[in-house]
Enzyme design. Structure first.
Site, PDB file in Angstrom:
ATOM      1  N   HIS A   1      23.067  65.178  53.661  1.00 42.77           N
ATOM      2  CA  HIS A   1      24.529  65.781  53.199  1.00 42.77           C
ATOM      3  C   HIS A   1      24.847  67.034  51.971  1.00 42.77           C
ATOM      4  O   HIS A   1      25.034  66.843  50.743  1.00 42.77           O
ATOM      5  CB  HIS A   1      24.677  64.373  52.071  1.00 42.77           C
ATOM      6  CG  HIS A   1      25.958  64.065  51.207  1.00 42.77           C
ATOM      7  ND1 HIS A   1      26.719  64.816  50.663  1.00 42.77           N
ATOM      8  CD2 HIS A   1      26.933  62.881  51.801  1.00 42.77           C
ATOM      9  CE1 HIS A   1      27.969  63.767  50.370  1.00 42.77           C
ATOM     10  NE2 HIS A   1      28.167  62.876  51.082  1.00 42.77           N
TER      11      HIS A   1
ATOM     12  N   GLU B   1      28.725  68.196  56.417  1.00 42.31           N
ATOM     13  CA  GLU B   1      26.586  67.464  56.528  1.00 42.31           C
ATOM     14  C   GLU B   1      27.058  67.103  57.885  1.00 42.31           C
ATOM     15  O   GLU B   1      27.529  66.279  58.622  1.00 42.31           O
ATOM     16  CB  GLU B   1      27.449  66.329  55.744  1.00 42.31           C
ATOM     17  CG  GLU B   1      28.081  66.260  54.655  1.00 42.31           C
ATOM     18  CD  GLU B   1      28.483  64.998  53.773  1.00 42.31           C
ATOM     19  OE1 GLU B   1      28.732  63.824  54.790  1.00 42.31           O
ATOM     20  OE2 GLU B   1      30.004  64.917  52.810  1.00 42.31           O
TER      21      GLU B   1
END
Ligand SMILES: O=P(O)(O)OC[C@H]1O[C@H](O)[C@H](O)[C@@H](O)[C@@H]1O
Length: 280
Positions: A152, A255
């Site tokens: 992330h 991400e």
């Protein structure tokens, strides 16, 4: 366990590049190239181990988002667990650190929510201009299990209105801002002028983040099928206690992950996925 959440490893490369990785969540919380911070960590990030760090590169595993059958907090347990420090390695031009997370390090509630024997090995490797983060998932059970995983990454930018993400054109994305509608990306470059929360599926290996027409970051993924683009924008920024109301101007999340479908991993098998990000 909380005392380890403050522990961090500082990687230094002979070129002067640096990266900091916290044992908590194996979260990369700093990546400096030419003495400039390239990752975004919120000024309001909570760093005491009581919740996932808002910024850097949280490791999302074994779920992405929430799951009605798997009772884990959003994005799973990896990003809010204390990982074990395994060791440092210098190999050719790469300086790297490795962490591991095993099922028996989890809280009972987490183990019963996702009752599988596993070991995660996570490597963070630095060269002069690149940061490589690689996750190896080992199924230590007899039976197959399935998971979703994602890195992330919060990229530091100076002005979201000048950002463009290229490499996503003609791909189909699930638009979480349009009730998970499936949309084909018709733009050569994805720009952000509002809340963006999209899961692009089956994405080619290379994506570039530009700012003001200049390429700033190149992301090359391996083993990961999809790419999420996220910016919370005004209302969501206000709604996050660990994120400044104005900070959406200074970050973009791109991400890499395998999140559109479940990854199936047979007993005793390993799976590898990761990214190499370059500061351009
Ligand atoms: O607040 P978190 O649990 O860290 O999630 C932050 C964001 O993660 C991903 O980017 C998801 O696509 C978003 O829907 C979510 O809001």
């Amino acid at each position: 366990a909380h005392e380890t959440s403050h522990k961090s490893i500082l990687l230094k490369h002979p070129s002067g590049a640096e990266a900091e990785v916290r044992l908590f969540g194996a979260t990369v919380t700093s990546w400096k190239v030419d003495n400039t911070e390239r990752l975004f960590v919120s000024k309001d990030a909570i760093l005491d181990g009581s919740k996932a760090i808002r910024g850097g590169i949280p490791v999302v595993f074994p779920i992405f988002g929430t799951d009605e059958k798997i009772k884990l907090p959003q994005h799973g347990f990896a990003r809010n667990s204390d990982w074990e420090y395994v060791g440092l390695l210098t190999d050719n031009d790469e300086v790297s650190v490795r962490f591991s997370l095993k099922d028996n390090q989890l809280k009972q509630s987490q183990r019963s929510a996702w009752p599988h024997s596993f070991r995660l090995n996570y490597t963070v490797a630095l060269t002069e201009k690149t940061l490589r983060t690689t996750l190896v998932v080992k199924n230590e059970d007899e039976d197959t299990f399935e998971f979703k995983t994602l890195l992330h990454t919060y990229f530091q930018i100076s002005d979201i209105s000048k950002v463009a993400v290229s490499g996503l054109s003609n791909l189909t994305y699930i638009d979480k801002v349009q009730n998970a509608a499936k949309v084909v990306e018709e733009n050569q470059k994805v720009t952000i002028a509002g809340e963006v929360d999209r899961v692009y599926a089956n994405v080619p290996e290379e994506v570039t983040i530009e700012e003001d027409g200049q390429a700033k970051y190149r992301i090359v993924k391996t083993g990961m099928k999809d790419t999420v683009v996220w910016n919370p924008w005004i209302d969501k920024a206000k709604g996050m206690g660990d994120f400044g109301d104005e900070e959406y101007h200074n970050m973009v999340c791109v991400e890499v992950g395998s999140v559109a479908d479940w990854v199936k991993l047979g007993g005793g098998q390993t799976w590898t996925g990761g990214q190499v990000i370059t500061a351009l």
